[in-house]
Structures are given as structure tokens and as C-alpha cells.
Design a protein around this motif. Structure first.
Motif, mmCIF file in Angstrom:
data_model
loop_
_atom_site.group_PDB
_atom_site.id
_atom_site.type_symbol
_atom_site.label_atom_id
_atom_site.label_comp_id
_atom_site.label_asym_id
_atom_site.label_seq_id
_atom_site.Cartn_x
_atom_site.Cartn_y
_atom_site.Cartn_z
ATOM 1 N N VAL A 271 0.815 -1.214 0.000
ATOM 2 C CA VAL A 271 0.000 0.000 0.000
ATOM 3 C C VAL A 271 0.850 1.266 0.000
ATOM 4 C CG1 VAL A 271 -2.006 -1.051 1.129
ATOM 5 C CG2 VAL A 271 -0.166 -0.088 2.527
ATOM 6 N N LYS A 272 0.281 2.322 -0.595
ATOM 7 C CA LYS A 272 0.795 3.687 -0.513
ATOM 8 C C LYS A 272 -0.408 4.595 -0.298
ATOM 9 C CE LYS A 272 4.898 3.017 -3.395
ATOM 10 N NZ LYS A 272 5.642 3.450 -4.616
ATOM 11 N N PHE A 273 -0.265 5.568 0.609
ATOM 12 C CA PHE A 273 -1.414 6.378 1.013
ATOM 13 C C PHE A 273 -1.368 7.794 0.440
ATOM 14 C CE2 PHE A 273 -1.616 3.015 4.152
ATOM 15 C CZ PHE A 273 -2.979 2.778 4.216
ATOM 16 N N PHE A 274 -2.575 8.351 0.281
ATOM 17 C CA PHE A 274 -2.746 9.687 -0.281
ATOM 18 C C PHE A 274 -3.851 10.423 0.489
ATOM 19 C CE2 PHE A 274 -1.158 6.871 -3.477
ATOM 20 C CZ PHE A 274 -0.215 7.612 -4.187
ATOM 21 N N ILE A 275 -3.827 11.748 0.400
ATOM 22 C CA ILE A 275 -4.904 12.582 0.925
ATOM 23 C C ILE A 275 -5.795 12.969 -0.244
ATOM 24 C CG2 ILE A 275 -5.488 14.795 1.991
ATOM 25 C CD1 ILE A 275 -2.773 14.604 3.455
ATOM 26 N N SER A 276 -7.082 12.669 -0.146
ATOM 27 C CA SER A 276 -8.041 12.999 -1.206
ATOM 28 C C SER A 276 -9.172 13.801 -0.584
ATOM 29 C CB SER A 276 -8.594 11.723 -1.852
ATOM 30 O OG SER A 276 -7.551 10.919 -2.356
ATOM 31 N N GLY A 277 -9.403 15.019 -1.086
ATOM 32 C CA GLY A 277 -10.443 15.835 -0.483
ATOM 33 C C GLY A 277 -10.840 17.033 -1.310
ATOM 34 N N ASP A 278 -11.628 17.888 -0.675
ATOM 35 C CA ASP A 278 -12.129 19.081 -1.364
ATOM 36 C C ASP A 278 -10.997 19.968 -1.863
ATOM 37 O OD1 ASP A 278 -14.982 18.693 -0.966
ATOM 38 O OD2 ASP A 278 -14.607 19.069 1.149
ATOM 39 N N ASP A 279 -9.908 20.044 -1.094
ATOM 40 C CA ASP A 279 -8.841 20.981 -1.439
ATOM 41 C C ASP A 279 -7.981 20.533 -2.617
ATOM 42 O OD1 ASP A 279 -8.984 23.314 0.361
ATOM 43 O OD2 ASP A 279 -8.820 21.823 1.937
ATOM 44 N N GLY A 296 7.639 5.128 11.835
ATOM 45 C CA GLY A 296 6.573 4.196 11.485
ATOM 46 C C GLY A 296 5.291 4.891 11.067
ATOM 47 N N LYS A 297 5.393 6.178 10.668
ATOM 48 C CA LYS A 297 4.205 6.951 10.304
ATOM 49 C C LYS A 297 4.291 7.442 8.862
ATOM 50 C CE LYS A 297 3.848 8.597 15.088
ATOM 51 N NZ LYS A 297 3.840 9.791 15.972
ATOM 52 N N TRP A 298 3.110 7.697 8.296
ATOM 53 C CA TRP A 298 3.000 8.306 6.971
ATOM 54 C C TRP A 298 2.802 9.806 7.156
ATOM 55 C CZ3 TRP A 298 3.255 5.791 2.200
ATOM 56 C CH2 TRP A 298 3.317 4.391 2.268
ATOM 57 N N VAL A 299 3.579 10.617 6.420
ATOM 58 C CA VAL A 299 3.572 12.059 6.637
ATOM 59 C C VAL A 299 3.470 12.803 5.306
ATOM 60 C CG1 VAL A 299 4.820 14.026 7.602
ATOM 61 C CG2 VAL A 299 4.995 11.785 8.701
ATOM 62 N N ALA A 300 2.624 13.830 5.277
ATOM 63 C CA ALA A 300 2.542 14.753 4.140
ATOM 64 C C ALA A 300 2.741 16.159 4.690
ATOM 65 C CB ALA A 300 1.200 14.636 3.432
ATOM 66 N N ALA A 301 3.820 16.825 4.275
ATOM 67 C CA ALA A 301 4.116 18.176 4.751
ATOM 68 C C ALA A 301 3.573 19.210 3.770
ATOM 69 C CB ALA A 301 5.624 18.348 4.928
ATOM 70 N N ASN A 302 3.381 20.426 4.271
ATOM 71 C CA ASN A 302 2.959 21.564 3.445
ATOM 72 C C ASN A 302 1.653 21.295 2.696
ATOM 73 O OD1 ASN A 302 5.337 23.073 4.130
ATOM 74 N ND2 ASN A 302 6.476 21.797 2.678
ATOM 75 N N VAL A 303 0.689 20.764 3.414
ATOM 76 C CA VAL A 303 -0.611 20.478 2.820
ATOM 77 C C VAL A 303 -1.552 21.653 3.081
ATOM 78 C CG1 VAL A 303 -2.592 18.912 2.795
ATOM 79 C CG2 VAL A 303 -0.287 18.018 3.191
ATOM 80 N N SER A 304 -2.086 22.258 2.024
ATOM 81 C CA SER A 304 -3.015 23.379 2.162
ATOM 82 C C SER A 304 -4.422 22.838 2.398
ATOM 83 C CB SER A 304 -2.989 24.249 0.904
ATOM 84 O OG SER A 304 -1.726 24.858 0.740
ATOM 85 N N LEU A 305 -5.025 23.254 3.522
ATOM 86 C CA LEU A 305 -6.366 22.807 3.877
ATOM 87 C C LEU A 305 -7.231 24.023 4.203
ATOM 88 C CD1 LEU A 305 -5.471 19.787 6.199
ATOM 89 C CD2 LEU A 305 -6.248 19.680 3.824
ATOM 90 N N THR A 306 -8.524 23.882 3.972
ATOM 91 C CA THR A 306 -9.462 24.985 4.167
ATOM 92 C C THR A 306 -10.523 24.598 5.188
ATOM 93 O OG1 THR A 306 -9.159 25.618 1.845
ATOM 94 C CG2 THR A 306 -11.037 26.579 3.009
ATOM 95 N N ALA A 307 -10.754 25.479 6.150
ATOM 96 C CA ALA A 307 -11.771 25.216 7.175
ATOM 97 C C ALA A 307 -13.130 24.967 6.529
ATOM 98 C CB ALA A 307 -11.861 26.405 8.131
ATOM 99 N N GLY A 308 -13.803 23.947 7.025
ATOM 100 C CA GLY A 308 -15.112 23.593 6.483
ATOM 101 C C GLY A 308 -15.064 22.543 5.394
ATOM 102 N N LYS A 309 -13.861 22.290 4.855
ATOM 103 C CA LYS A 309 -13.705 21.255 3.830
ATOM 104 C C LYS A 309 -13.455 19.909 4.507
ATOM 105 C CE LYS A 309 -13.797 24.340 0.486
ATOM 106 N NZ LYS A 309 -14.917 24.435 -0.476
#
Length: 370
Positions: A271-279, A296-309
């Protein structure tokens, strides 16, 4: 006689006038000062451990707010980190706890207070942090419209040290074979757990070596009965209590591993993981998480996220293996065949580091946004 009637009439007018003035005086709203609430905590510093889960950890108490009118205020407690209590959006990210009518104190058990701090407020565990607590007294309208009477606030700060509450589920511990050295004690990253306390175990294992026959051969040792050691069952998807090492391919790879000790079966999915969302328009490939073999963790840095999404942790370009949250905010499996869960809410706008931790086995998967 006429003069008597006029006198009585005059007295009635005076009485009515004075009565009206008296009624008016009882309806004049005079907001009390914050100090009159006498808001306080039973403890200025709280250190939480599993040993004091059932004990009272902190009690927040106050006096009734007197607005000088015939109104009944409602009360709530707001918990936040000090950095979020200033500026234009002060207290916007607070955890809000509404109190029952007629209640002038709130007592937290160790377990409940730890859950609020670690799971809702997302304070770091095992270290001392400062938390701001604000009492809000407000006058609400029966119609549901906003009141013109401004709320009264009283705040305090306290230091807290929450702990990471992890349920120790039955587990199969990874015992390395050949050249693969693994911990002899139960260790995150080297366990499969049974979240339902049955025969089925699940976890994620990082297989760092290039050939399964040499470096990543292993057996699985039951924490319920150390004499039960599961190994090779004759095929790559079967186990036995008398066989040698299990061999996984391909390697190197990060694997989702499922084992059933009754059926004596085992499966592996790279497996390989991703962030999938409104942003990111729900892309299943544009925002990858990178595996950190040290933590032992999966990390994504500098991810732009919006409140309410919202977003979801997806895997391998799809949703068959994916993670959302439940009604309590805990991370849960949301893929095939169950397709459950709630999309993960974003509470603040900004650029964040998103972490997915699957190292503790099924039932103890977590994530963070910082």
C-alpha cells in the motif's frame, strides 16, 4: 363625594405609575462583571495516566450570572490552546462543552478529561501543555434568534499532561527470521491486532529488505499464548503452528497484513497512502503521504487545507482501502466492503503537516493535522 372620587382616581394613577416603574426596573439588563462569576478550577495542574481514569481529574465551578433582569442565562465551557485565544479569530477553534440548565460546575473524570485534551483538542501526549479554559454566560432567546445582550466571559489557564490511551488488543507479534531482526517485546510497527477480540488480526508492516526469502522472513507469536507461533502453512496465504518462516513478496514494501488464526490464513497487500479531499478536487494521487521508517508513520508536509472542507485517506489510487472518522472523531476503516465512516473535517485554514499512524495495529489507527 366628587372630591373623594377624584382622590381615589389620583391614588390609582400614582399606584399604577409606581407599579410600572417597578416592573421596568426589574427588566433592566445590567451585565455582571467577569469577576462576579468566580470561575475557578479545582486544579491548576493535571497529570493524567490510565491509573486515574476513574478518579476526578478537574472540577470547573462558578457562580450564577446575575444580569439584573428576569432572565435565565445558559453556560458553556470552551477549551483551547493559548495561541488560538487572541486575534480576529480568537477561540474560533475551541472545544465547546455546553452545560445543563441550572448547573454551576462540571467535573471531569481522568478518562473523559484525557479524551477531551488528547482526542478533541489534539494536545501532545506525555508532555506538559498549557490549556486555556473560558466560561461563557449568555442570554439565549426562545425564538432561536441571537440575543442583543452580550455574553459574559471569564477565563483561566492550567497546565495539563495527557497520555496516549491505547487499548492493548490481543496481538500477533512479528518475530523476524533469517537476517531480519525484530524487537522481542511488543512494539508498534511489528504487531497485528484483533480489534474485535476474535480470531482475526490486522496491522501494517514495513518490509525493508529486497528479498522475502532472506531478509523479511518471519513468524507470528500470540500475545495470548506465547507457545502459539504461526509460520509457513504450505502456501503464501496459509499458516500453521508447525511450519517455518512466512515469506512475503514483493519486498521492499509496506504491507497491509490480515491473518485469521482459526482459518490459518494470511494475506498481504502492498500500500501507498494519499490525501483525497475538497482541497485537491478529490484527487487520489496528487497529495501523497511519505512513509517514515524511523517513526513508522506516513507524513505529508505543506498540505493546504481549508476550514469547512473534508478529506479522506485513500490508498493505491482508489478507495478500496481508505480511512475516515466515526461520530467521535476516531479514525476508522471506510473501504470495501463496508464503505462506512464520515469524511474527515478540516477545522482551520492553513498549511499543515498531516500524519497517518497505522503502527499500533487495528483499533489504534490515528491521524493528526498540525
Amino acid at each position: 363625594m366628587k372630591k373623594s372620587i377624584q382622590l381615589i382616581y389620583t391614588l390609582l394613577l400614582i399606584s399604577l405609575f409606581l407599579g410600572c416603574k417597578k416592573d421596568d426596573s426589574t427588566n433592566i439588563v445590567t451585565p455582571p462583571g467577569a469577576g462576579s462569576l468566580a470561575f475557578k478550577s479545582s486544579a491548576a495542574s493535571v497529570v493524567l495516566t490510565s491509573a486515574n481514569d476513574a478518579a476526578n481529574a478537574a472540577t470547573f465551578s462558578f457562580k450564577a450570572a446575575n444580569f439584573g433582569a428576569s432572565v435565565i442565562p445558559t453556560y458553556s465551557l470552551e477549551f483551547d490552546v493559548p495561541a488560538d485565544t487572541v486575534g480576529a479569530n480568537a477561540w474560533a477553534n475551541a472545544v465547546i462543552v455546553k452545560l445543563a440548565a441550572g448547573t454551576f460546575e462540571k467535573t471531569y473524570s481522568g478518562a473523559d478529561f484525557n479524551s477531551l485534551l488528547a482526542n478533541q483538542l489534539l494536545l501532545p501526549t506525555g508532555v506538559v501543555s498549557t490549556v486555556a479554559v473560558r466560561l461563557k454566560a449568555e442570554v439565549t432567546q426562545n425564538t432561536g434568534t441571537a440575543s442583543t445582550i452580550k455574553p459574559i466571559y471569564s477565563s483561566l489557564t492550567m497546565t495539563v499532561n495527557p497520555y496516549k490511551a491505547t487499548i492493548e488488543y490481543p496481538a500477533l507479534m512479528v518475530k523476524g527470521g533469517n537476517s531480519w531482526k525484530t524487537p522481542t517485546a511488543r512494539t508498534n510497527g511489528f504487531v497485528l491486532t484483533s480489534a474485535k477480540f476474535n480470531s482475526k488480526y490486522e496491522g501494517y508492516l514495513n518490509l525493508p529488505n529486497a528479498d522475502g526469502y532472506g531478509g523479511d522472513a518471519f513468524q507470528l507469536v500470540s500475545t495470548k499464548d506465547a507457545s502459539k507461533v504461526y509460520g509457513w502453512g504450505g502456501t503464501s496465504t496459509t499458516m500453521s503452528l508447525t511450519g517455518g518462516n512466512l515469506y512475503l513478496t514483493p519486498a521492499p514494501a509496506y504491507m497491509k497484513v490480515n491473518a485469521d488464526v482459526d482459518a490459518l490464513t494470511i494475506t498481504y497487500t502492498p500500500v501507498k497512502f494519499f490525501i483525497s479531499g475538497d482541497d485537491n478536487a478529490w484527487s487520489t494521487s496528487s497529495t501523497p503521504l511519505i512513509y517514515n521508517a524511523t517513526t513508522g508513520k506516513w507524513v505529508a508536509a505543506n498540505v493546504s487545507l481549508t476550514a469547512g472542507k473534508t478529506f479522506v485517506f485513500t490508498c493505491n489510487g482508489g478507495y478500496d482501502i481508505s480511512y475516515k472518522v466515526d461520530a467521535n472523531g476516531a479514525l476508522v476503516y471506510a473501504g470495501a466492503p463496508t464503505w462506512g465512516g464520515i469524511n474527515i473535517p478540516v477545522t482551520k485554514t492553513g498549511v499543515f503537516t498531516v500524519t497517518l499512524d497505522l503502527s499500533a495495529g487495528d483499533g489504534n489507527y490515528t491521524y493528526s493535522i498540525k
